[in-house]
Design an enzyme around this catalytic site. Structure first.
Site, mmCIF file in Angstrom:
data_model
loop_
_atom_site.group_PDB
_atom_site.id
_atom_site.type_symbol
_atom_site.label_atom_id
_atom_site.label_comp_id
_atom_site.label_asym_id
_atom_site.label_seq_id
_atom_site.Cartn_x
_atom_site.Cartn_y
_atom_site.Cartn_z
ATOM 1 N N ILE A 50 0.681 -1.298 -0.053
ATOM 2 C CA ILE A 50 0.041 0.142 -0.065
ATOM 3 C C ILE A 50 0.964 1.310 -0.027
ATOM 4 C CG2 ILE A 50 -1.848 -1.181 0.981
ATOM 5 C CD1 ILE A 50 -1.223 0.534 3.665
ATOM 6 N N CYS A 51 0.289 2.281 -0.722
ATOM 7 C CA CYS A 51 1.062 3.723 -0.904
ATOM 8 C C CYS A 51 0.773 4.489 0.463
ATOM 9 C CB CYS A 51 0.583 4.113 -2.337
ATOM 10 S SG CYS A 51 1.220 5.830 -2.787
ATOM 11 N N LEU A 52 1.553 4.582 1.222
ATOM 12 C CA LEU A 52 1.102 5.506 2.588
ATOM 13 C C LEU A 52 1.058 6.972 2.327
ATOM 14 C CD1 LEU A 52 3.431 3.233 4.953
ATOM 15 C CD2 LEU A 52 0.898 3.425 4.833
ATOM 16 N N CYS A 61 0.440 7.345 -6.657
ATOM 17 C CA CYS A 61 1.426 6.947 -5.775
ATOM 18 C C CYS A 61 2.716 7.866 -6.088
ATOM 19 C CB CYS A 61 2.057 5.470 -5.934
ATOM 20 S SG CYS A 61 1.374 4.437 -4.686
#
Ligand SMILES: [Zn+2]
Lengths: 174, 425
Positions: A118-120, B265
């Site tokens: 997951i991309c924090l 992202c």
């Protein structure tokens, strides 16, 4: 604690802090650290249960406690969505946080790196760095995974990227 | 393909002999000659060059090294051929690492060790190096495929693993220590490690390995908004390590609060990655072949075309144990090093004749224009313009003095595991 919602903030402060600075290559000190990890996870899980907000299961998948597997779930529109959760404790832990993976969602969202990591948020790493080595697995779940699920699952459901399992437990009885 | 073409010729021959109408014979012959042309084209195929024993300086079309050996003729490099003795480890074969690997391969580097756990995807095609027909292959295998075709002289080793896991780290360390390529080499089995990974966690792992092995390395990075990057030289004990201070990054000038991160992202550009790979390999060549100045830190701000530089001293309070050990060792050999430096400077002074002109018509000043900002790793120091810290410092932390017998009633790992399992039930 700029950039965090009040619930996350208050929950975080109730998870016990850790004291032993040790990683998986540190032998006996790592065992000490593992005990602290369990204590923090027990406290966090109990707290969630008492608030009727139980949302994950996690346990060590090997005797060394370097690989962890479990489940996490999120309720959206009264339906429960459950996912496998896994991560490795990095050799530089606790200077760096574990990279939490939801392998079933790999490739389904941009908010994810390869392999389902997951991309924090931009707020996570600075807070972890500031609090190293006092934060542990429980803190990573609270600060990293919980906000991620809350932000991404509704989007994934509404866009049709993930479907609800027909046999999943409905929470509408409450 | 050859077989199919051969079959086609036989079929044509049969067709020709079965035809009674002579007017059609000419067109059959025409088809036949086309097939024969195709056959000869197929026979030649793509040319693969064979391995070369020595690097020749001969200027002929068939010599892949002639333009590189010219560096020696021009006096830029003392001994270019030494490049074949060097081993370089590249961690992360993504947008920067793959391009760096190709550059070093074309330069005729002796040996490359490649590390990555990822596979090639169509989403990588906005970057250089990998091709759409390699989608699905591991990045390390795809890289070896392309690089061995470009230059079969380079010894390529690929490691498909994640260096941040305990097991991956052990393999990583073991591979760096292996000295089979140059048995009498001092230190580890590699001359330089290049970190081309895309995250803080993996950089900290490369830092850990290099501090433990006393291995010089270079770090590279491109920002998540794709408009800035940097390279950094790290010599354990001598310069700041990656854990000595929060990572230094180039301020892109874009306000973090206005950056729209919803649904993404990271962004990436082949240009920024190519520039950073070029800067990284340029610094690598200068370091290995000993020419020019090796940059301790070089930033790249793509929006302003600004390249800040600086160097950083180690932090005596670094949280990394092996870094402190390397710092101690470095201080121990300080008198020797100072004496050697002094001797070298005196020698240079005696050999270089500086012409002295009474009238300095052009207002030329003989000053060292390579002065760089030197800062201490502690983040209280003022940073050079255009650079910023990526993360905050850790709050003051004291290791508990005596691990007093815990006052907790439960201090048994198995008991704690059972307690958590009970909650899970
Ligand atoms: Zn350090």
């Amino acid at each position: 604690m700029e950039g965090w919602d009040p619930t996350t903030k208050s929950t975080l402060t109730q998870i016990p802090l850790l004291t032993v600075k040790a990683g998986p290559r540190d032998g006996a000190s790592w065992t000490q650290r593992l005990k602290e990890e369990y204590k923090a996870l027990i406290a966090y899980t109990s707290m969630n249960k008492s608030k009727d907000n139980d949302w994950f299961r996690i346990s060590a998948a090997n005797p060394e406690g370097t690989r962890w597997t479990g489940k996490c779930w999120y309720v959206h529109n009264l339906l429960k969505y459950e996912f496998d959760l896994q991560f490795d404790i990095p050799v530089t832990y606790p200077a760096t946080a574990p990279e939490l993976e939801l392998p079933q969602l790999d490739g389904k969202t941009h908010k994810m790196y390869r392999g389902g990591k997951i991309c924090l948020t931009v707020h996570f790493k600075p807070l972890w760095a500031k609090n190293s080595p006092r934060f542990g697995i429980a803190h990573a779940l609270c600060l990293g995974l919980a906000p991620w699920l809350a932000a991404e699952i509704p989007v994934l459901v509404d866009s049709g990227m993930i479907k609800h399992k027909d046999d999943a437990v409905s929470t509408s009885e409450t | 393909m050859e077989l199919e073409l051969k079959g086609m010729l036989t079929d044509l021959q049969k067709l020709k002999s079965s035809l009674s109408d002579p007017s059609q014979q000419a067109s059959i012959d025409q088809i036949r000659s086309r097939v024969e042309n195709l056959t000869s084209l197929a026979m030649t195929g793509p040319t693969r060059r064979t391995k070369l024993k020595d690097m020749s300086a001969e200027v002929v079309d068939s010599n892949p090294y002639s333009r590189l050996m010219a560096l020696q003729r021009m006096g830029i490099v003392d001994n270019y051929e030494r490049i074949r003795d060097f081993s370089v480890a590249i961690v992360g074969i993504g947008g920067v690492g793959s391009v760096a690997a190709e550059m070093l391969t074309r330069c005729g580097i002796g040996r490359l060790l490649l590390y990555d756990y990822d596979t090639v995807e169509l989403a990588n095609m906005n970057r250089l190096f990998f091709r759409p027909d390699q989608v699905g292959m591991t990045k390390t295998d795809a890289a070896v495929q392309t690089l061995s075709e470009i230059n079969p002289d380079v010894v390529l080793e690929s490691f498909t693993l994640n260096i941040t896991t305990v097991q991956g780290f052990e393999t990583f360390i073991g591979s760096l220590k292996n000295k089979y390529f140059r048995k009498n080499k001092e230190g580890t089995g590699v001359d330089l490690v290049l970190s081309c990974v895309d995250n803080y966690e993996a950089r900290m792992v490369v830092n850990q390995a290099c501090n433990e092995l006393n291995q010089t390395w270079m770090e590279s990075g491109v920002s998540e908004d794709a408009v800035s990057g940097h390279i950094q030289l790290l010599i354990p004990g001598e310069t700041a390590c990656f854990a000595c201070a929060p990572p230094l990054v180039v301020a892109s000038g874009v306000d973090e609060r206005t950056l729209k991160r919803e649904g993404v992202c990271a962004a990436s550009l082949p240009t920024t990655m190519g520039v950073v790979a070029g800067l990284l390999v340029q610094n690598t060549l200068k370091f290995l072949l000993k020419f020019g100045q090796v940059s301790p830190y070089l930033g790249y701000n793509a929006l302003k075309d600004f390249f800040p530089t600086m160097s950083m001293k180690p932090n005596p309070q670094c949280s990394n144990g092996p870094c402190l050990e390397r710092q101690k060792e470095y201080m121990l050999v300080k008198p020797e090093r100072d004496a050697a430096l002094k001797a070298k400077m005196e020698e240079e002074l005696s050999t270089i004749e500086i012409p002295i002109h009474d009238d300095n018509e052009w207002n030329i000043s003989v000053v060292d224009d390579c002065e760089v900002n030197v800062v201490n790793a502690q983040s209280s120091d003022v940073l050079p313009e255009g650079l910023t810290r990526e993360l905050p410092d850790a709050d003051v932390y004291q290791q508990p003095t005596v691990s007093k017998e815990s006052v907790d009633t439960v201090d048994d790992l198995e008991d704690l595991k059972r307690q958590l399992e009970a909650l899970h039930a």
